[in-house]
Design an enzyme around this catalytic site. Structure first.
Site, PDB file in Angstrom:
ATOM      1  N   PHE A   1       1.236   1.446   4.930  1.00 43.89           N
ATOM      2  CA  PHE A   1       2.674   1.653   5.138  1.00 43.89           C
ATOM      3  C   PHE A   1       3.153   2.772   4.231  1.00 43.89           C
ATOM      4  O   PHE A   1       2.930   2.726   3.013  1.00 43.89           O
ATOM      5  CB  PHE A   1       3.484   0.380   4.864  1.00 43.89           C
ATOM      6  CG  PHE A   1       4.953   0.578   5.155  1.00 43.89           C
ATOM      7  CD1 PHE A   1       5.423   0.535   6.462  1.00 43.89           C
ATOM      8  CD2 PHE A   1       5.855   0.858   4.145  1.00 43.89           C
ATOM      9  CE1 PHE A   1       6.773   0.757   6.756  1.00 43.89           C
ATOM     10  CE2 PHE A   1       7.205   1.079   4.429  1.00 43.89           C
ATOM     11  CZ  PHE A   1       7.663   1.029   5.734  1.00 43.89           C
TER      12      PHE A   1
ATOM     13  N   ASP B   1      -0.128   6.660  -2.761  1.00 40.85           N
ATOM     14  CA  ASP B   1       1.213   6.132  -2.520  1.00 40.85           C
ATOM     15  C   ASP B   1       1.398   4.932  -3.444  1.00 40.85           C
ATOM     16  O   ASP B   1       0.919   3.839  -3.174  1.00 40.85           O
ATOM     17  CB  ASP B   1       1.362   5.728  -1.048  1.00 40.85           C
ATOM     18  CG  ASP B   1       2.750   5.148  -0.739  1.00 40.85           C
ATOM     19  OD1 ASP B   1       3.477   4.797  -1.704  1.00 40.85           O
ATOM     20  OD2 ASP B   1       3.097   5.036   0.449  1.00 40.85           O
TER      21      ASP B   1
ATOM     22  N   LYS C   1      10.619   2.528  -5.306  1.00 37.90           N
ATOM     23  CA  LYS C   1      10.966   1.124  -5.579  1.00 37.90           C
ATOM     24  C   LYS C   1      11.301   0.761  -7.033  1.00 37.90           C
ATOM     25  O   LYS C   1      12.453   0.753  -7.416  1.00 37.90           O
ATOM     26  CB  LYS C   1       9.867   0.219  -5.020  1.00 37.90           C
ATOM     27  CG  LYS C   1       9.804   0.274  -3.477  1.00 37.90           C
ATOM     28  CD  LYS C   1       9.028  -0.851  -2.866  1.00 37.90           C
ATOM     29  CE  LYS C   1       9.288  -0.970  -1.376  1.00 37.90           C
ATOM     30  NZ  LYS C   1       8.311  -0.338  -0.512  1.00 37.90           N
TER      31      LYS C   1
HETATM   32  C1  LIG Z   1       8.386   0.603   0.570  1.00 31.66           C
HETATM   33  C2  LIG Z   1       7.291   1.556   0.703  1.00 31.66           C
HETATM   34  C3  LIG Z   1       7.511   2.864   1.193  1.00 31.66           C
HETATM   35  C4  LIG Z   1       8.842   3.317   1.730  1.00 31.66           C
HETATM   36  O1  LIG Z   1       9.823   3.362   0.744  1.00 31.66           O
HETATM   37  P1  LIG Z   1      11.366   3.541   1.168  1.00 31.66           P
HETATM   38  O2  LIG Z   1      12.076   3.669  -0.154  1.00 31.66           O
HETATM   39  O3  LIG Z   1      11.761   2.330   1.944  1.00 31.66           O
HETATM   40  O4  LIG Z   1      11.460   4.774   1.982  1.00 31.66           O
HETATM   41  C5  LIG Z   1       6.436   3.728   1.204  1.00 31.66           C
HETATM   42  N1  LIG Z   1       5.219   3.358   0.774  1.00 31.66           N
HETATM   43  C6  LIG Z   1       4.975   2.121   0.310  1.00 31.66           C
HETATM   44  C7  LIG Z   1       3.595   1.765  -0.180  1.00 31.66           C
HETATM   45  C8  LIG Z   1       5.991   1.166   0.258  1.00 31.66           C
HETATM   46  O5  LIG Z   1       5.733  -0.063  -0.164  1.00 31.66           O
END
Ligand SMILES: *Cc1c(COP(=O)(O)O)cnc(C)c1O
Length: 396
Positions: free
Chosen positions: A129, A216, A245
């Protein structure tokens, strides 16, 4: 409690919170809940944290926003500190995880074009994701996220997560690959923890081919896994890292960090953000890092995670229907053998906030400041809930 004037993007639970304190939230009726999800890995320092509240108030009374066409002292301070704890060299600030990954994807494409590769491809993982913008949903390994938004952005090649052999094979055939984008632990994908050797293997393959290794860390970063960053468990350094986050404890901030050649790619005009890195969010994020360091919360996350996992194993291992308790630090998953989305509502009734992802994985993302007593309470409520849920299913 509902209005027809919000777009229908979320299935909302029938609860609205009025205030919070540490790991506890209270709803508008005054009922208390133990928060084991922290707004999806955002409020790592808990709710209404006094240092954060102070930083927001004081900065709001001083200066909230100017523009990236001027110097921003808090942005420079935050960049220095992030590079100090990560080993990265340069930072671009934005406002979310998806934006941080967009910056990473743009870096990979610039990198390719500098090398004369006109049709570059980035390797991404199954069940990953990366966000919901067009490029990041295209990079995401989940058809539900993509369906209806075709045509997808091109230039991604997908391989199974945790599988170095397939990555090697793809690398030996495809001369247009320029980068790999990978989560150190897959969050939305079901709290999937790869073997310890995996990231080191990805690093080795990337170095051998001259690809950018892009991690990521939007969910895994800022202490959550028991290291500042997930990649640090592997003793390696990526070329690019995305954060969001937990970086702002609730104020919207994202960051894309780079080292080596990747740090020198962007030039004025290549990328930007109006809000990105304003004095308010940068001061708050700087305070987040200070508090984590001052209170030893990275080590705390590791210890607390072990306590919760061991508690859940003791109570749930061997229970029919429980496949596995797994995780790293305070990213914890309980894999069941059946869909269990309804557990979220049942937990709510018992005063506990959890999440279910990938249909059958209970996901916990507690605050780094949760007390031992609260952690034990979490184990208690959740294992009772899971046992009851599985027993009721057998009877039915
Ligand atoms: C939550 C998340 C995203 C997206 O972040 P947003 O602030 O909602 O755009 C991308 N990568 C990972 C691994 C995530 O957990």
């Amino acid at each position: 409690m509902s209005t027809p004037h919000l777009m229908n993007t979320y299935n909302r639970l029938p609860v609205t919170f009025a205030k919070g304190q540490g790991a506890i939230l209270w709803d508008t009726e005054g009922k208390a809940y133990l928060d084991a999800i922290t707004g999806v890995a955002v409020c790592g320092l808990g709710h209404a944290q006094p240092d954060i509240a102070h930083a927001i108030c004081e900065q709001a009374q001083t200066l909230i926003h100017t523009s990236n066409i001027y110097g921003i002292a808090w942005q420079e301070k935050l960049a220095d500190r992030l590079c100090g704890i990560s080993g990265m060299e340069k930072v671009f600030f934005c406002n979310s995880g998806a934006e941080a990954n967009e910056a990473a994807i743009k870096l990979a494409r610039l990198y390719a074009h500098r090398k004369g590769i006109a049709e570059p491809r980035i390797v991404v993982m199954e069940a990953s994701f990366h966000g919901r913008t067009l490029a990041t949903l295209s990079a995401t390994g989940n058809r539900k996220v993509q369906a209806g938004f075709e045509p997808l952005v091109g230039g991604f090649v997908r391989v199974p997560y945790g599988d170095l052999e397939t990555l090697r094979q793809v690398g030996s055939h495809d001369r247009n690959i320029v980068a790999v984008l990978v989560e150190p632990v897959q969050g939305e994908g079901g709290v999937r923890v790869p073997p310890l050797s995996y990231l080191a293997g990805v690093r080795e393959i990337c170095t051998a081919h001259g690809w950018l290794m892009m991690v990521d860390e939007v969910q895994t970063g800022i202490g959550r896994t028991g290291q500042w960053f997930g990649f640090q468990h592997a003793g390696i350094l990526p070329d690019v890292m995305s954060l969001a986050k937990g970086l702002g404890n609730g104020v919207p901030i994202g960051a894309c960090l780079a080292a080596g050649a990747a740090a020198e790619l962007f030039a004025p005009g290549n990328h930007g953000s109006t809000f990105g890195g304003n004095p308010l969010v940068c001061r708050v994020a700087h305070t987040v890092l200070e508090v984590i360091e001052r209170d030893g919360l990275v080590a705390r996350a590791a210890k607390l995670g072990t306590r919760i996992r061991e508690g859940l194993v003791a109570r749930l291992e061997g229970v029919r229907g429980v496949v596995e308790v797994r995780g790293l630090g305070l990213m914890i998953g309980v894999q069941l053998d059946r869909p269990c989305g309804e557990l979220v509502k049942q937990a709510l009734a018992r005063g506990l906030l959890i999440n279910v992802t990938a249909d059958s994985v209970i996901r916990l993302l507690p605050a780094l400041i949760m007390s031992d007593e609260q952690a034990d309470q979490l184990v208690d409520i959740l294992s009772g809930l899971v046992t009851d849920f599985l027993a009721a299913e057998v009877k039915a």
